[in-house]
Motif scaffolding. Sequence first.
Motif, PDB file in Angstrom:
ATOM      1  N   VAL A 123       0.730  -1.215  -0.097  1.00 56.12           N
ATOM      2  CA  VAL A 123       0.190   0.132  -0.122  1.00 56.12           C
ATOM      3  C   VAL A 123       0.517   1.178  -0.406  1.00 56.12           C
ATOM      4  N   SER A 124       0.632   2.259   0.027  1.00 59.33           N
ATOM      5  CA  SER A 124       0.792   3.716  -0.515  1.00 59.33           C
ATOM      6  C   SER A 124       1.273   3.688   1.200  1.00 59.33           C
ATOM      7  N   LYS A 125       2.643   4.669   1.444  1.00 59.20           N
ATOM      8  CA  LYS A 125       3.265   4.605   2.784  1.00 59.20           C
ATOM      9  C   LYS A 125       2.669   5.535   3.875  1.00 59.20           C
ATOM     10  N   ASN A 126       1.280   5.990   3.355  1.00 58.47           N
ATOM     11  CA  ASN A 126       0.612   7.309   3.891  1.00 58.47           C
ATOM     12  C   ASN A 126      -0.862   6.374   4.526  1.00 58.47           C
ATOM     13  N   ASN A 127      -1.353   5.250   4.203  1.00 60.14           N
ATOM     14  CA  ASN A 127      -1.870   4.373   4.670  1.00 60.14           C
ATOM     15  C   ASN A 127      -1.877   4.104   5.880  1.00 60.14           C
ATOM     16  N   PRO A 128      -2.787   3.866   6.591  1.00 55.67           N
ATOM     17  CA  PRO A 128      -2.436   3.435   7.732  1.00 55.67           C
ATOM     18  C   PRO A 128      -2.629   1.698   8.749  1.00 55.67           C
ATOM     19  N   VAL A 129      -3.097   0.933   7.430  1.00 53.79           N
ATOM     20  CA  VAL A 129      -2.940  -0.338   7.469  1.00 53.79           C
ATOM     21  C   VAL A 129      -1.990  -1.238   7.043  1.00 53.79           C
ATOM     22  N   GLY A 197       6.963  -2.079 -12.493  1.00 56.06           N
ATOM     23  CA  GLY A 197       7.612  -0.343 -12.213  1.00 56.06           C
ATOM     24  C   GLY A 197       6.105   0.550 -11.989  1.00 56.06           C
ATOM     25  N   LEU A 198       5.124  -0.332 -13.420  1.00 56.21           N
ATOM     26  CA  LEU A 198       3.606  -0.064 -13.068  1.00 56.21           C
ATOM     27  C   LEU A 198       3.847  -0.088 -11.960  1.00 56.21           C
ATOM     28  N   MET A 199       2.976  -0.828 -11.167  1.00 52.37           N
ATOM     29  CA  MET A 199       2.526  -1.159 -10.086  1.00 52.37           C
ATOM     30  C   MET A 199       2.954  -0.213  -8.807  1.00 52.37           C
ATOM     31  N   LYS A 200       4.803  -0.243  -8.699  1.00 53.41           N
ATOM     32  CA  LYS A 200       4.848   0.476  -7.724  1.00 53.41           C
ATOM     33  C   LYS A 200       4.354   1.980  -7.631  1.00 53.41           C
ATOM     34  N   SER A 201       4.571   2.319  -9.390  1.00 55.62           N
ATOM     35  CA  SER A 201       4.336   4.005  -9.128  1.00 55.62           C
ATOM     36  C   SER A 201       2.522   4.735  -8.684  1.00 55.62           C
ATOM     37  N   LYS A 202       1.568   3.460  -9.389  1.00 57.86           N
ATOM     38  CA  LYS A 202       0.283   3.073  -9.508  1.00 57.86           C
ATOM     39  C   LYS A 202      -0.396   3.185  -7.889  1.00 57.86           C
TER      40      LYS A 202
END
Length: 291
Positions: A123-129, A197-202
Motif C-alpha cells: 500500500v502507499s506509505k500513507n495508508n495506516p493499514v 514498475g507501473l505497479m510501484k508508481s500506481k
Amino acid sequence: MKMMTKKLSIAVLTTALAFGASNTFTKDNVGAAIDKNRIVIAGSTALLPLTNQASKEFKKSNPKIKISVSGSSSIAGPQAVKKGSATIGAADWDATSEKVTGLPTFSDLKAYKIAVIPFAAVVSKNNPVSDLSTSELQDIYTGKITNWKQVGGPDKKINVYTRSIGSGTRVNFEKKALKGEDIKDSGSNVEKVSSSGLMKSKVAGDDYGIGYIDLAYITPSSGLKALSYNGVKATVENVKAKKYPVWGYGYLITKSNVSEANMKFIKFMQSSKFQNKSLKSLKFIPVSEMK
C-alpha cells in the motif's frame, strides 16, 4: 533464372516481415537473438532489477558481448525464446515443467534457477493499514471487501491494482498469498497494470490503493509499504526462516542449444560472487540459502 531469384527474394522478405510482426522487440534485438555473441533477455519485470544489474557487471569483464534487457511479463520470456526474438527468458516460475492454469508449459526449453524472490502485498506509505490476513487478502482480491474500514482502515473505497494473467508476480501471489484463490479482474475499483514498475508508481501514488510486488521494488524512496501477512513481516530474514510464505524461485529459460556467451552469463548470475553480493543487495535471496 531472374524470375526464380525475384520469387525467392519476395519469399524471404515476406517471412522477415511476418517474423517482425510477431513480436514487440526492435529490429536490433531480433538480429541480436540470432548472433552467438549477443544476449537478449526478455520476460519477468520482477527479475528486471536483477537481470539489469547482472548485465552491467557482466559487460565489464566481457566487453565484446552485447547485452540487451527488457521486461513485460514472465510468460513473455519463454514465448520470446521460443520465437527466437530473445536468447534468454526470465520467469518467476519454472515455465518448462510447472503447470499454471491457463498458461502453456514450454517442455522443450531449459530452465536455470537463479534466485529466490520474496513478494508482498503493498500500500502507499500513507495508508495506516499495516497487516492483512489470508482471508482479508482473498476477500479484497475477489471483491468481497471493498472498503478499508472493513480491515481497520479509513472509510474509503479500496482501489485494487493487479497484473494480467501471464505475470509471474500474479502467479506467485495467487498461489502463496491467496492460497489458490483467483483474482477477480473486473470491477469499477480494479485496474490492471502491465509491469512491476507501473505497479510501484500506481500504488505509491494512491493512498487508498493496494497491489502486490517483489521486495526489490520496495525501497525507502519508493513510497510503498509492504504489508505484514498474518502478522509476519515481509522480510528476507522471515522468508529464510520459513515464517513468511509469499515467495518463489526466479528462472532464466533458454533453448537447449544455448550459445556459449549466453551460458556464460547464466553461470555468472549463478556464481557465489554475484549471488552473495549484488543479488542480496537487491533483496533477492541466493538459491543456496533456501533448502
